[in-house]
Design a protein around this motif. Structure first.
Motif, PDB file in Angstrom:
ATOM      1  N   TYR A 435     -44.820 -43.913 -10.817  1.00  0.00           N
ATOM      2  CA  TYR A 435     -44.595 -44.463  -9.507  1.00  0.00           C
ATOM      3  C   TYR A 435     -46.019 -44.120  -8.429  1.00  0.00           C
ATOM      4  N   ARG A 436     -45.886 -45.094  -7.601  1.00  0.00           N
ATOM      5  CA  ARG A 436     -47.150 -44.917  -7.045  1.00  0.00           C
ATOM      6  C   ARG A 436     -46.694 -44.361  -5.453  1.00  0.00           C
ATOM      7  N   THR A 437     -47.445 -43.711  -4.672  1.00  0.00           N
ATOM      8  CA  THR A 437     -47.047 -43.291  -3.490  1.00  0.00           C
ATOM      9  C   THR A 437     -48.073 -43.696  -2.458  1.00  0.00           C
ATOM     10  N   SER A 438     -47.752 -44.183  -1.445  1.00  0.00           N
ATOM     11  CA  SER A 438     -48.646 -44.711  -0.082  1.00  0.00           C
ATOM     12  C   SER A 438     -49.397 -43.592   0.393  1.00  0.00           C
ATOM     13  N   GLN A 439     -50.741 -43.865   0.331  1.00  0.00           N
ATOM     14  CA  GLN A 439     -51.644 -42.659   0.798  1.00  0.00           C
ATOM     15  C   GLN A 439     -51.669 -42.476   2.328  1.00  0.00           C
ATOM     16  N   GLU A 443     -44.232 -45.887   9.032  1.00  0.00           N
ATOM     17  CA  GLU A 443     -42.733 -45.814   9.588  1.00  0.00           C
ATOM     18  C   GLU A 443     -42.202 -44.374   9.346  1.00  0.00           C
ATOM     19  N   GLY A 444     -43.012 -43.397   9.241  1.00  0.00           N
ATOM     20  CA  GLY A 444     -42.536 -41.994   9.093  1.00  0.00           C
ATOM     21  C   GLY A 444     -42.400 -41.744   7.861  1.00  0.00           C
ATOM     22  N   HIS A 445     -42.552 -42.404   6.849  1.00  0.00           N
ATOM     23  CA  HIS A 445     -42.439 -42.319   5.314  1.00  0.00           C
ATOM     24  C   HIS A 445     -43.948 -42.264   4.446  1.00  0.00           C
ATOM     25  N   TYR A 446     -43.757 -42.090   3.189  1.00  0.00           N
ATOM     26  CA  TYR A 446     -44.721 -42.456   2.112  1.00  0.00           C
ATOM     27  C   TYR A 446     -44.045 -43.209   1.048  1.00  0.00           C
ATOM     28  N   PRO A 447     -43.722 -44.449   1.310  1.00  0.00           N
ATOM     29  CA  PRO A 447     -43.068 -45.034   0.430  1.00  0.00           C
ATOM     30  C   PRO A 447     -43.654 -45.163  -0.988  1.00  0.00           C
ATOM     31  N   HIS A 448     -42.723 -45.426  -1.936  1.00  0.00           N
ATOM     32  CA  HIS A 448     -43.016 -45.322  -3.280  1.00  0.00           C
ATOM     33  C   HIS A 448     -43.070 -46.752  -3.775  1.00  0.00           C
ATOM     34  N   SER A 449     -43.796 -47.192  -4.806  1.00  0.00           N
ATOM     35  CA  SER A 449     -43.744 -48.442  -5.343  1.00  0.00           C
ATOM     36  C   SER A 449     -43.872 -48.636  -6.819  1.00  0.00           C
ATOM     37  N   GLY A 450     -43.986 -49.544  -7.689  1.00  0.00           N
ATOM     38  CA  GLY A 450     -44.321 -49.528  -8.705  1.00  0.00           C
ATOM     39  C   GLY A 450     -43.607 -48.554  -9.680  1.00  0.00           C
TER      40      GLY A 450
END
Length: 574
Positions: A435-439, A443-450
Motif C-alpha cells: 500500500y501507499r500512504t499519503s505523505q 482531512e485529518g488522516h493519512y489515507p492509503h492507496s494502491g
C-alpha cells in the motif's frame, strides 16, 4: 363618549394585527440581495414557519461539532412528517460549505412560497437541511476571494476545520454522524447538495453534476439520464438558466472539453448513490452576481421538486426494484476509471480565453474576454468503467474490538448478528501485502492507496459478541465499498485499521541466530528459499539481519495477525 371610543378600538385592533402579522421577507430579500442569512436568522425563520403552518415542521436530528444541533425542516401536505413507501422523499442539503450560501437563501424562500401559496406537492416529502456546517456558518467573513458576493458569509471548514464534503465515509464530524442517522431514517430517493463553483469563467449561472451514472443501478441510472436530466435541463433553460455540466476540464480552458466527476463515497452524492438514491451537486457560478446565483439555485431546486412530484410513482418503483436487486447482487465494482474512448458533446456558453502579461509577475496569465461570448459544442467525457470488481462473500465477520467501525455500520442501516457463543470458523483472511500512504495529512488522516492483498483460508476463533454481517441486504454496496480494503474509500483507506500494520513481536538476533541455523539444517525447502533470495537480491545477501528476518517470517513464531485485515469473509453459497 361610547360612540367616539368604538372607532378608536377598531383602529387599535387593526394596528395591533398589522404589527403582529408575520413578515415573511427573508434577510437576503431585506438586504436587496447583498447579504446571506446568519445562522441565527436561518433557524429563527424556519421556527416561524413551523409555528405558522401545520404542514411544516422543524426538528433537531443530532449534534454538530460546534455544539449546536443539526436541524431538518420538513414539508408535508398531509402533515405526516415521516418517510413512507408511497411517497418520494427529496432531501436538499445546504451550507455544507457555508461560503457557498445560495441554497440557504433559496430554500428559505422556496419553503415560504410553497406554504403561502398552499402548493405543497402531494407525492413528495420535502426535507431541507437549513445549514449542515453550523460551525462554518458561524465563522463569518470574506474568505472566498474569487467570489462575487454576498457581502459576508461562512467558512468552508467546520468547527474542527474539516471539509464535510469529504467526511461521508470516515464520519469524523458529529455533523456527519447526525446526517447519516437522519439519512437512513428518511431513505430518500432523490438528493440535492447546493454549492458554488470555482474556476473558469463562462456564461452559465447554473452548472451541476449528477451522481455518476455508471455507478448507479441501471434502473435508477437509466431513468435519471434518459428522462429526469433531459427534462430538468429543458425546464431550467425555459426558466432562463440553461445549465452545463460541472466545469471540470483537463486543460487550461473549458472549450477543450469537460470531464465527468467521479463522486466517490466520501462525497454526499457518492454516499447517497450507495443506497440507490440519485443526486445532484448544484454548482452556481461564483463570479455571477449573488442574486442571479440565488435565483438559479431556487430554479434548480424547485424544478427537481416538480419532476419528483410528476414522476413519483416511477422514482419509487425504480428504487424499490434496485434495492431488491442489490440485496441479491453478487459482483460489485468498487473502483472506477474514466473511459476516454467514449466521447459525447454538450452545448457550452463560454467566453473566449486569451493570455496577456501579468501585472504582478510580468509572466503570461490567463483571462476571459466577456465581450466575446460564444456558443459551441464541446467534448464531454462522462463514462466510467470498473477498475476493480469483487465478488461478495456469504457474510463478513468482524470482531467486536473494532467498535468505531461497528458504530458506523450500525448508523448506516447495516443489519448485523451478534454471535451468541464463542465460535471457531473457517474464513478467508486478507493480508495487506502492499500500500501507499499519503505523505501529508488530508482531512485529518493519512489515507492509503494502491492496496494489494493476498488471501488465506484460516480457522479463526471468534467470541461471543463478535459480529456476523450477512450480504443479503439493501446496504450491500455500502458494505462492499467500506469493508473491502482495496476500495477507494474503504475504512482501511481512511486508517481505521492501521494498528494491524504495526508488528508487535520481534527477535533478538544473537539468540535467534542459533534457532535459525537449526531450522535451516532441518528444512531443505527453507534453505533453498533463502539461497534463491540471496541470489536475486544483492542488498539482502549483504544484510545478516534481513536474512534472519526472512527466516523468522517463515516460522511459527512470527505473529499471524501482522497485516492481517480484521474483517473476514465467510465464503459459501449465496
Amino acid at each position: 363618549m361610547k360612540k367616539q371610543l368604538l372607532p378608536l378600538l377598531t383602529l387599535f385592533t387593526a394596528t395591533v394585527f398589522a404589527q403582529t402579522k408575520p413578515d415573511w421577507t427573508t434577510p437576503y430579500e431585506r438586504s436587496k440581495g447583498q447579504q446571506t442569512a446568519t445562522y441565527a436568522e436561518i433557524i429563527t425563520y424556519y421556527q416561524q414557519l413551523d409555528r405558522q403552518f401545520d404542514q411544516a415542521k422543524l426538528i433537531e436530528v443530532g449534534k454538530t461539532d460546534v455544539g449546536k444541533p443539526l436541524h431538518l425542516f420538513l414539508l408535508a401536505s398531509d402533515k405526516v412528517f415521516t418517510a413512507r413507501p408511497d411517497r418520494v422523499t427529496l432531501l436538499i442539503n445546504n451550507g455544507i460549505h457555508p461560503g457557498e450560501p445560495e441554497g440557504i437563501d433559496a430554500c428559505m424562500m422556496m419553503a415560504r412560497d410553497l406554504l403561502l401559496a398552499n402548493k405543497l406537492p402531494q407525492n413528495v416529502l420535502l426535507a431541507i437541511v437549513p445549514v449542515f456546517n453550523v460551525g462554518g456558518c458561524l465563522n463569518r467573513g470574506v474568505s472566498r476571494v474569487n467570489q462575487n458576493g454576498p457581502a459576508t458569509y461562512g467558512f468552508r471548514g467546520n468547527a474542527r476545520n474539516l471539509n464535510l464534503n469529504r467526511d461521508f465515509i470516515k464520519a469524523d464530524a458529529e455533523n456527519t454522524r447526525s446526517f447519516q442517522a437522519m439519512y437512513q431514517r428518511l431513505n430518500p430517493q432523490v438528493f440535492i447538495d447546493n454549492h458554488t463553483s470555482n474556476g473558469a469563467d463562462y456564461q452559465h449561472v447554473v452548472t451541476y453534476f449528477a451522481t455518476q451514472k455508471d455507478k448507479l443501478h441501471p434502473l435508477v441510472s437509466g431513468y435519471m439520464t434518459q428522462t429526469f436530466q433531459p427534462d430538468l435541463d429543458k425546464r431550467l433553460t425555459e426558466k432562463g438558466f440553461p445549465p452545463a455540466p460541472y466545469v471540470n476540464h483537463p486543460a487550461d480552458t473549458p472549450e477543450s472539453g469537460l470531464l465527468g466527476y467521479n463522486d466517490s463515497p466520501r462525497y454526499t452524492t457518492g454516499y447517497a448513490a450507495m443506497f440507490n438514491c440519485f443526486g445532484f451537486t448544484l454548482e452556481t457560478h461564483m463570479w455571477k452576481e449573488y442574486p442571479a446565483r440565488v435565483k438559479g439555485s431556487y430554479a434548480f431546486d424547485a424544478t427537481v421538486l416538480e419532476l419528483c412530484e410528476r414522476d413519483a410513482r416511477t422514482i419509487l418503483a425504480n428504487k424499490q426494484r434496485a434495492d431488491a436487486a442489490v440485496s441479491q447482487q453478487t459482483t460489485f465494482a468498487v473502483n472506477y476509471k474514466l473511459d476516454r474512448s467514449k466521447v459525447d458533446s454538450v452545448t457550452f456558453l463560454g467566453y473566449e480565453a486569451a493570455y496577456k502579461p501579468s501585472a504582478v509577475s510580468g509572466l503570461k496569465r490567463l483571462y476571459y474576454d466577456r465581450t466575446k461570448p460564444f456558443t459551441k459544442r464541446i467534448p464531454y467525457l462522462n463514462t466510467f468503467v470498473p477498475d476493480l470488481q469483487l465478488t461478495k462473500p456469504k457474510a463478513y465477520v468482524i470482531p467486536q474490538a473494532w467498535h468505531e467501525v461497528i458504530a458506523l455500520l450500525t448508523r448506516n442501516g447495516v443489519r448485523m448478528q451478534s454471535l451468541p457463543n464463542d465460535t471457531l470458523m473457517t474464513v478467508s483472511a486478507y493480508y495487506i501485502d502492499d500500500y501507499r500512504t499519503s505523505q501529508r495529512p488530508y482531512e485529518g488522516h493519512y489515507p492509503h492507496s494502491g492496496v494489494k492483498v493476498r488471501t488465506e483460508s484460516q480457522r479463526i476463533q471468534f467470541y461471543k459478541g463478535d459480529y456476523l454481517i450477512p450480504t443479503d441486504q439493501t446496504t450491500n454496496r455500502y458494505l462492499i465499498e467500506t469493508l473491502e480494503p482495496q476500495a477507494a474509500d474503504s475504512f482501511f483507506t481512511w486508517n481505521f485499521f492501521d494498528s494491524i500494520l504495526d508488528q508487535k513481536e520481534y527477535f533478538s538476533d544473537y539468540i535467534f541466530e542459533d534457532t535459525a541455523a537449526e531450522l535451516l539444517k532441518k528444512d531443505p525447502v527453507l534453505r533453498q528459499k533463502l539461497a534463491d533470495k540471496r541470489a536475486s537480491d544483492k542488498a539482502f545477501a549483504e544484510s545478516a539481519n534481513a536474512q534472519l528476518e526472512f527466516i523468522y517470517k517463515q516460522t511459527p513464531y512470527f505473529e499471524k495477525t501482522f497485516t492481517r485485515y480484521p474483517v473476514y469473509r465467510l465464503e459459501g453459497s449465496r
